[in-house]
Every structure is written in C-alpha cells, then in structure tokens.
Design a protein around this motif. Sequence first.
Motif, PDB file in Angstrom:
ATOM      1  N   ILE A 271       0.856  -1.185   0.000  1.00  0.00           N
ATOM      2  CA  ILE A 271       0.000   0.000   0.000  1.00  0.00           C
ATOM      3  C   ILE A 271       0.890   1.232   0.000  1.00  0.00           C
ATOM      4  O   ILE A 271       1.808   1.347   0.820  1.00  0.00           O
ATOM      5  CB  ILE A 271      -0.932   0.014   1.224  1.00  0.00           C
ATOM      6  CG1 ILE A 271      -1.886  -1.177   1.173  1.00  0.00           C
ATOM      7  CG2 ILE A 271      -1.718   1.321   1.297  1.00  0.00           C
ATOM      8  CD1 ILE A 271      -2.769  -1.305   2.387  1.00  0.00           C
ATOM      9  N   GLN A 272       0.633   2.142  -0.914  1.00  0.00           N
ATOM     10  CA  GLN A 272       1.374   3.402  -0.997  1.00  0.00           C
ATOM     11  C   GLN A 272       0.339   4.519  -0.918  1.00  0.00           C
ATOM     12  O   GLN A 272      -0.308   4.857  -1.912  1.00  0.00           O
ATOM     13  CB  GLN A 272       2.191   3.456  -2.285  1.00  0.00           C
ATOM     14  CG  GLN A 272       3.212   2.335  -2.387  1.00  0.00           C
ATOM     15  CD  GLN A 272       3.846   2.217  -3.758  1.00  0.00           C
ATOM     16  OE1 GLN A 272       3.562   3.007  -4.661  1.00  0.00           O
ATOM     17  NE2 GLN A 272       4.704   1.226  -3.931  1.00  0.00           N
ATOM     18  N   LEU A 273       0.169   5.056   0.267  1.00  0.00           N
ATOM     19  CA  LEU A 273      -0.954   5.965   0.558  1.00  0.00           C
ATOM     20  C   LEU A 273      -0.463   7.402   0.709  1.00  0.00           C
ATOM     21  O   LEU A 273       0.294   7.721   1.622  1.00  0.00           O
ATOM     22  CB  LEU A 273      -1.651   5.515   1.843  1.00  0.00           C
ATOM     23  CG  LEU A 273      -2.838   6.347   2.320  1.00  0.00           C
ATOM     24  CD1 LEU A 273      -3.941   6.363   1.275  1.00  0.00           C
ATOM     25  CD2 LEU A 273      -3.363   5.803   3.648  1.00  0.00           C
ATOM     26  N   GLU A 274      -0.907   8.257  -0.198  1.00  0.00           N
ATOM     27  CA  GLU A 274      -0.557   9.676  -0.117  1.00  0.00           C
ATOM     28  C   GLU A 274      -1.625  10.424   0.687  1.00  0.00           C
ATOM     29  O   GLU A 274      -2.822  10.265   0.447  1.00  0.00           O
ATOM     30  CB  GLU A 274      -0.431  10.296  -1.506  1.00  0.00           C
ATOM     31  CG  GLU A 274      -0.039  11.765  -1.468  1.00  0.00           C
ATOM     32  CD  GLU A 274       0.168  12.368  -2.842  1.00  0.00           C
ATOM     33  OE1 GLU A 274       0.722  13.488  -2.924  1.00  0.00           O
ATOM     34  OE2 GLU A 274      -0.218  11.727  -3.844  1.00  0.00           O
ATOM     35  N   ILE A 275      -1.183  11.245   1.633  1.00  0.00           N
ATOM     36  CA  ILE A 275      -2.095  12.076   2.421  1.00  0.00           C
ATOM     37  C   ILE A 275      -1.991  13.504   1.892  1.00  0.00           C
ATOM     38  O   ILE A 275      -0.994  14.191   2.126  1.00  0.00           O
ATOM     39  CB  ILE A 275      -1.737  12.044   3.923  1.00  0.00           C
ATOM     40  CG1 ILE A 275      -1.617  10.608   4.432  1.00  0.00           C
ATOM     41  CG2 ILE A 275      -2.794  12.812   4.713  1.00  0.00           C
ATOM     42  CD1 ILE A 275      -2.876   9.795   4.355  1.00  0.00           C
ATOM     43  N   PRO A 276      -2.990  13.988   1.175  1.00  0.00           N
ATOM     44  CA  PRO A 276      -2.924  15.351   0.619  1.00  0.00           C
ATOM     45  C   PRO A 276      -3.266  16.396   1.676  1.00  0.00           C
ATOM     46  O   PRO A 276      -3.784  16.073   2.755  1.00  0.00           O
ATOM     47  CB  PRO A 276      -3.987  15.305  -0.477  1.00  0.00           C
ATOM     48  CG  PRO A 276      -5.007  14.336   0.047  1.00  0.00           C
ATOM     49  CD  PRO A 276      -4.231  13.286   0.806  1.00  0.00           C
ATOM     50  N   VAL A 277      -2.980  17.655   1.359  1.00  0.00           N
ATOM     51  CA  VAL A 277      -3.420  18.736   2.248  1.00  0.00           C
ATOM     52  C   VAL A 277      -4.944  18.781   2.189  1.00  0.00           C
ATOM     53  O   VAL A 277      -5.553  18.451   1.165  1.00  0.00           O
ATOM     54  CB  VAL A 277      -2.812  20.097   1.832  1.00  0.00           C
ATOM     55  CG1 VAL A 277      -1.303  20.078   1.993  1.00  0.00           C
ATOM     56  CG2 VAL A 277      -3.189  20.454   0.406  1.00  0.00           C
ATOM     57  N   PRO A 278      -5.605  19.164   3.264  1.00  0.00           N
ATOM     58  CA  PRO A 278      -7.076  19.110   3.309  1.00  0.00           C
ATOM     59  C   PRO A 278      -7.728  20.127   2.379  1.00  0.00           C
ATOM     60  O   PRO A 278      -7.266  21.258   2.251  1.00  0.00           O
ATOM     61  CB  PRO A 278      -7.387  19.410   4.780  1.00  0.00           C
ATOM     62  CG  PRO A 278      -6.197  20.165   5.286  1.00  0.00           C
ATOM     63  CD  PRO A 278      -5.019  19.612   4.542  1.00  0.00           C
ATOM     64  N   ASP A 279      -8.831  19.696   1.744  1.00  0.00           N
ATOM     65  CA  ASP A 279      -9.612  20.624   0.929  1.00  0.00           C
ATOM     66  C   ASP A 279     -10.544  21.421   1.837  1.00  0.00           C
ATOM     67  O   ASP A 279     -10.554  21.239   3.063  1.00  0.00           O
ATOM     68  CB  ASP A 279     -10.386  19.883  -0.159  1.00  0.00           C
ATOM     69  CG  ASP A 279     -11.339  18.820   0.410  1.00  0.00           C
ATOM     70  OD1 ASP A 279     -11.578  18.806   1.640  1.00  0.00           O
ATOM     71  OD2 ASP A 279     -11.847  17.999  -0.377  1.00  0.00           O
ATOM     72  N   LEU A 280     -11.329  22.307   1.250  1.00  0.00           N
ATOM     73  CA  LEU A 280     -12.162  23.209   2.054  1.00  0.00           C
ATOM     74  C   LEU A 280     -13.154  22.475   2.961  1.00  0.00           C
ATOM     75  O   LEU A 280     -13.216  22.767   4.157  1.00  0.00           O
ATOM     76  CB  LEU A 280     -12.908  24.192   1.153  1.00  0.00           C
ATOM     77  CG  LEU A 280     -13.859  25.135   1.904  1.00  0.00           C
ATOM     78  CD1 LEU A 280     -13.079  26.081   2.810  1.00  0.00           C
ATOM     79  CD2 LEU A 280     -14.729  25.918   0.942  1.00  0.00           C
ATOM     80  N   PRO A 281     -13.959  21.510   2.453  1.00  0.00           N
ATOM     81  CA  PRO A 281     -14.891  20.825   3.351  1.00  0.00           C
ATOM     82  C   PRO A 281     -14.189  20.163   4.542  1.00  0.00           C
ATOM     83  O   PRO A 281     -14.698  20.195   5.666  1.00  0.00           O
ATOM     84  CB  PRO A 281     -15.564  19.782   2.452  1.00  0.00           C
ATOM     85  CG  PRO A 281     -15.451  20.340   1.075  1.00  0.00           C
ATOM     86  CD  PRO A 281     -14.126  21.037   1.053  1.00  0.00           C
ATOM     87  N   LEU A 282     -13.002  19.597   4.289  1.00  0.00           N
ATOM     88  CA  LEU A 282     -12.274  18.952   5.381  1.00  0.00           C
ATOM     89  C   LEU A 282     -11.705  19.988   6.337  1.00  0.00           C
ATOM     90  O   LEU A 282     -11.698  19.779   7.556  1.00  0.00           O
ATOM     91  CB  LEU A 282     -11.154  18.077   4.815  1.00  0.00           C
ATOM     92  CG  LEU A 282     -10.385  17.226   5.835  1.00  0.00           C
ATOM     93  CD1 LEU A 282     -11.324  16.368   6.663  1.00  0.00           C
ATOM     94  CD2 LEU A 282      -9.359  16.359   5.120  1.00  0.00           C
TER      95      LEU A 282
END
Length: 409
Positions: A271-282
């Motif tokens: 598993i190679q899981l990228e955690i992006p910066v949060p979008d507006l709803p998050l």
Amino acid sequence: MQLASIQIKGPIMDHFPIVQALCRAAMATPNPALRKQIERLSAALKEAGEAKQAGTLNGILTSAERAEEMAPSRLVRSKAAFAGETLTPNTPLPVDKETSSVLAEVIFPHQISATGPLFSSPVEAAVKSLLDEWNHLSELEALDVAPAKSCLIFGAPGTGKTRLAYWIAKQLDLPLVVARLDSLMSSFLGTSARNIGALFSFAGRYRCILLLDEFDSLAKLRDDPQEVGEIKRIVNTLLQNLDARYEVGLTIGITNHPQLLDSAVWRRFEIQLEIPVPDLPLRLEMARAFMVPADVPESHIKLLAWFTDGATGAELETLVRSYKKLRAVRGDASEEVFDVFRQFATMNSGRLSKPKRGLLFGDQANLISALHDAESPPFSMTELGELMGRDKSTISRIIKQDRKTKKSD
C-alpha cells in the motif's frame, strides 16, 4: 416529537461549551442510547431557535459516525493473526551496542487516542480497506491471499501521517514499535546496519506493528553521488529485513520526502498511501473539531477554513490554537478575530498564502469585498457584519464603494 422534557433555557445555554465537550467525550465510545439522547438534545435546540448549537451537536454525531465507519468490526481476530510473544511495559528494548542508546520505543493501544484523525473520503476508504483485510482473515485465506503487510504513508509535513499510523495500531489493538532513527544511524562503520537488524529482529519476535517514521533518512537512494558506500549497505540491509518481516506482521513507513526513496524500497510496500493537504470541506470539519470546547460563531469557522487554503491540518490546528488563546485573553469580541490572523501571519509567514496575507494587512474594504465574492465558502452579509463588527447596511455600502472605486481606477 415530544421534546418538552428537555428545557432549552438558562444554564444549559450559558454553559453550552461544557455540554458540547461532554457530548464529544461521550461519543468517543458511542452506544445507541448516548446517540439517541444527543439527537434529542439537538432536535430540542433546533426547535428552541438555537440552530447553531444544534448544528454543533449534529457535527459531533457525524464525526463519530465517520470514525465508526473506519473502525474494524472484529479486533480479536486481527490480533491473533500476528505471530510472536506479547509485548509488555517490562519487555527489554533493543539497544545500540556501542552507545547503549535505545533503538525503539513502544506505544501501547491504551496510550493512543480513541478519536480517529480526519481525512478526505478517499483516504478514509483506503484506511478502512486495510483494516477490513485484517478483520476478514478466513475469507482471505479461502482465496489463498493475505492481508497487506506493508504500508508506506507519504505527504507534506503536518498532514496527519504519524497520527494515522498510531490510530491504525489502536484499531488493531496492537502495540506500536516506533523506530528511533537517530539511534539507528551510528557513526561507527557497520553499526547502523547491525542496529537495523536488531530492530527488525525485535519487531519480529513480538506481536506488534513496526513504524519507521521519517523513513527517508534510512531509505535514501543508493545511487546518490553524495553518499558513501555505508548508506548503500544500510539500504541493502533495510531491504533484506523488510523482505523477512513480510511474513511476520504489519510494517508502516512514513516519509515527507518520497522523492528520496530508493525505487526498490517503494516496491516493498503493498500500500502506498498519499495524504494530501485538506480541501475546504475537510478544513471546515477540522476547524470545528479543533475549536472544542470554545463556542464560536460559524462565520469564524468559515473564515479559518477560507484563509488556510493550501495549509495542512497541523497548520490549521496551530491557527485555531492561536485563536483560542487570544479569545481567552481578550474575550469573545467578534471583530478581534482578524487580530488572530494578523498575529499568526506575522509569526508564521509561510503558512498563509501571499495574496491572503496581503488582504489581512491591507485595506479593510478589499478584505470585505474578497470575502463577499468568495464562492467557497460563501459569506452572507450577516456573517460579514458579524466578522467586522458592523451592521449589514454598512457592509453593503463598503462593498458598493469598493467596487465603484475599482471600476473608476
């Protein structure tokens, strides 16, 4: 619906932040009876005209539901799937033989918060899939497959990667062996490779999850011209130990710099899981969660989310903490919310975008117009008045005058 038994007046509204904190604490370990009572309270608040407080309680219920959806349904089976001895607080830890420095620390499930981290829906779905695999072992075995034994989590600093690894360990009810990479890397020739072997040997002996945080410091590119032969030996040793651990248990690697990883290291992780910066709803959801137990206008929450476009969850949490400190010191005057942003922008110049820093320290009319024109999230005239300490008609005049000025320019 009969709500007469819940009296929404006087003390309950004076102390709503306490009620809110109690509800959030209760939903950390939810049950149907608790959920029903919070739903009744939310409905009563809404009927009494306290829509904002009702929305806050609904947000607590929604967050709890999302955490439950991510959580596995059968913990005992996943724990039993890990071979080895049981780790205890008295278990001797591996050490560097040259310096006696401890090579790892052990975090036990009871030391980890039961509140799940907040991520986007795709990330939550990926995490749920990993946990589901470990809780459907017999179904996997029937098809001659095994659950994922390795996971690489990568993304910008502050996006919640380490918090996620801890929470996975909590959900699988297993100790987390956290490698101390500063101790693993030794100045003595050959010792670093030996330390890596000792760490993996320890993790392979006990039922646990092995966490390699700041993984890039170990797994640098072997063809880096700036590195000597020692780093090549270290990476080779790491690869060999990752291969050997595959049959034993779950290994999680975390890096802020995926571009530094050797391609052979990438291949070792299923598993190679990228955690992006949060979008507006998050960001809106995070701001509400971080704001507890403070009871603040929804316009302030929206402002926090709007200003932090491109920021990480950790940066948003820092900003909310600054806001709460200023509120505690100065009181709850709405118009002082911009003081928090100006103070934060001055002390953390890299955490807010340049255009929004310009709006903060520039002409107030430009700021009001920018907020009024924002499509996501939209700000009403009432909310702008609440933020600026002005009435709606004054806000409307400022916007009209600003547009007129810009048009004439």
